[in-house]
Design an enzyme around this catalytic site. Sequence first.
Site, mmCIF file in Angstrom:
data_model
loop_
_atom_site.group_PDB
_atom_site.id
_atom_site.type_symbol
_atom_site.label_atom_id
_atom_site.label_comp_id
_atom_site.label_asym_id
_atom_site.label_seq_id
_atom_site.Cartn_x
_atom_site.Cartn_y
_atom_site.Cartn_z
ATOM 1 N N GLY A 1 -20.602 59.359 43.760
ATOM 2 C CA GLY A 1 -19.880 59.487 43.088
ATOM 3 C C GLY A 1 -19.872 60.464 45.152
ATOM 4 O O GLY A 1 -20.471 59.603 46.008
ATOM 5 N N ARG B 1 -20.197 63.502 49.743
ATOM 6 C CA ARG B 1 -19.850 64.525 51.057
ATOM 7 C C ARG B 1 -18.602 63.782 51.310
ATOM 8 O O ARG B 1 -18.349 64.377 52.768
ATOM 9 C CB ARG B 1 -21.044 64.031 52.380
ATOM 10 C CG ARG B 1 -20.579 62.068 52.659
ATOM 11 C CD ARG B 1 -21.729 61.960 53.797
ATOM 12 N NE ARG B 1 -21.695 60.204 53.664
ATOM 13 C CZ ARG B 1 -22.504 60.289 55.266
ATOM 14 N NH1 ARG B 1 -22.835 60.079 56.446
ATOM 15 N NH2 ARG B 1 -22.625 58.949 55.514
ATOM 16 N N ARG C 1 -10.417 61.332 57.071
ATOM 17 C CA ARG C 1 -10.252 59.540 57.012
ATOM 18 C C ARG C 1 -8.866 59.362 56.179
ATOM 19 O O ARG C 1 -8.435 60.471 55.582
ATOM 20 C CB ARG C 1 -11.472 58.846 55.757
ATOM 21 C CG ARG C 1 -12.161 59.353 56.487
ATOM 22 C CD ARG C 1 -13.496 57.968 55.603
ATOM 23 N NE ARG C 1 -13.246 58.150 54.339
ATOM 24 C CZ ARG C 1 -14.872 57.689 53.456
ATOM 25 N NH1 ARG C 1 -15.359 56.869 54.733
ATOM 26 N NH2 ARG C 1 -14.549 57.821 52.039
ATOM 27 N N ASP D 1 -19.637 49.971 45.553
ATOM 28 C CA ASP D 1 -18.840 51.421 45.315
ATOM 29 C C ASP D 1 -18.625 51.923 46.673
ATOM 30 O O ASP D 1 -17.663 53.078 47.267
ATOM 31 C CB ASP D 1 -19.546 52.237 45.573
ATOM 32 C CG ASP D 1 -20.885 52.490 46.149
ATOM 33 O OD1 ASP D 1 -21.801 51.755 46.638
ATOM 34 O OD2 ASP D 1 -21.597 52.792 47.222
ATOM 35 N N ASN D 2 -18.786 50.784 47.909
ATOM 36 C CA ASN D 2 -17.441 50.741 49.101
ATOM 37 C C ASN D 2 -16.636 49.697 49.022
ATOM 38 O O ASN D 2 -16.270 49.228 50.173
ATOM 39 C CB ASN D 2 -18.742 50.451 50.132
ATOM 40 C CG ASN D 2 -19.664 51.219 50.401
ATOM 41 O OD1 ASN D 2 -19.320 52.332 49.628
ATOM 42 N ND2 ASN D 2 -21.251 50.814 50.467
#
Length: 487
Positions: free
Chosen positions: A84, A87, A169, A245-246
């Site tokens: 998850g 940060r 981002r 997850d990336n």
Amino acid sequence: MPIDNSFAELPPAFYTHLRPTPLPAPYFVAASPKAAALLGLDPSDLAHEDFVAAFSGNRVPPRAKPLSAVYSGHQFGHWAGQLGDGRAILLGEIATADGPVELQLKGAGMTPYSRMGDGRAVLRSSIREFLCSEAMAALGIPTTRALMVTGSHQQVVRETIETAAVVTRMAPSFVRFGSFEHWHYRNKHEELKILADYVIRNFYPQLEGGDNPYLALLSEVTVRTARMIAHWQAVGFMHGVMNTDNMSILGLTLDYGPFGFMEAFDVDHICNHTDQGGRYSYANQVPVGHWNCYALANALLPLIKDTDAAQAALDVYVDAYGEQFDALLHAKLGLATVQENDRALFDDMFKLMQENHVDFTLFFRTLGELRVDVLPDGGLEADAPLRDLFIDRPSFDAWAVRYRERLRQEGSRDEARRIAMHAVNPKYVLRNYLAQVAIDKAQQGDYSEVDRLRAVLDRPFDEQPENAAYAALPPDWASHLEVSCSS
């Protein structure tokens, strides 16, 4: 800024609503004019205290519904379970001419998914992500974007004590392969369907109403992933941490950590010091991308309901990658046609580059200066800038004879070819030492080099004679630079 948040309309199980943790005395570091233009913002305004406060997490914009998303994933090939946004906090999305764009604050404080982390990013890693996001966009590679970086003198402990920062981002969506794996491994098929329907409705509307939209989604994502990685390979970019997850469900380069651009060519180069086994080496990026698509297919299988069809959708990866990479290589070598022996020419070129550890970016850029017709007694002198990149010059000379003959076969003309090759072979990439110089100055309070380097990388294909030093080979001290998962 009018902010909405379509992801917040999903059921509460998909995220946690929370406010960012304020940074003490935040300050402006840098902003991207091109990213700001996508949002209709004046980049000069971003240094204003209101924007600094908003993009440091100190002031939540009106209508924003900040949240952190839950997902899971495979890390270095092993199932890691729940992960998850540890940060990162999503503020919401802004409507643009090209569709909604989400704004996410990375380094905005602890979330329920921080595990043992502190929820902060450091100035070093934030500058690296900011610069590389915008550099990749300028190279024409699918990527998330970076609007700005803010900093604070708040101390953060990594390998050493550093200072905190937040990078803002941008992407149409930050949904990942691991977002689907999360629900699959919990046997939550209803939530899996909700997420898939959300992604299709918002980002792949052309797939709605088909016989099997979930199968079509897998096929589309597989093709996008293959093409993205072909672009990586063509510029020598290494991601460093290709965990599921990336991996973006939109086929975008996502989560810049221990990345690197190839310098002395080594097909087995590992840019991530943490990756002792070399799972994410330059050579392995292509098969790992395919492996990650298999992980996504496994997660979607309860919706697809047809193993053979899912396998067929995955099989398109090889051809999609091969066709894209082949087209990019032809362009990089200035070849306007495809001929039978081109593959051998390419393979022998990479073999020579490997044996001689030729600088990747310099080789392709200098290759554009090669002339087809040179006098027999002037050939070595004409080729000197290119030839001098090789230790084994006779072997390069032999390859150059074949390359020239190939160019003659299609009637290639030097000037037109040089212009075409320089338009696809960058002169400037984000070498690690360039980023480190900017970081070192920023850590001393001088942020001008971050902005200057960003401006150089905004025009990677232009000659920029005033900035030629940024295209130079790395200095000796740069050989000691290492980047790891903390980067």
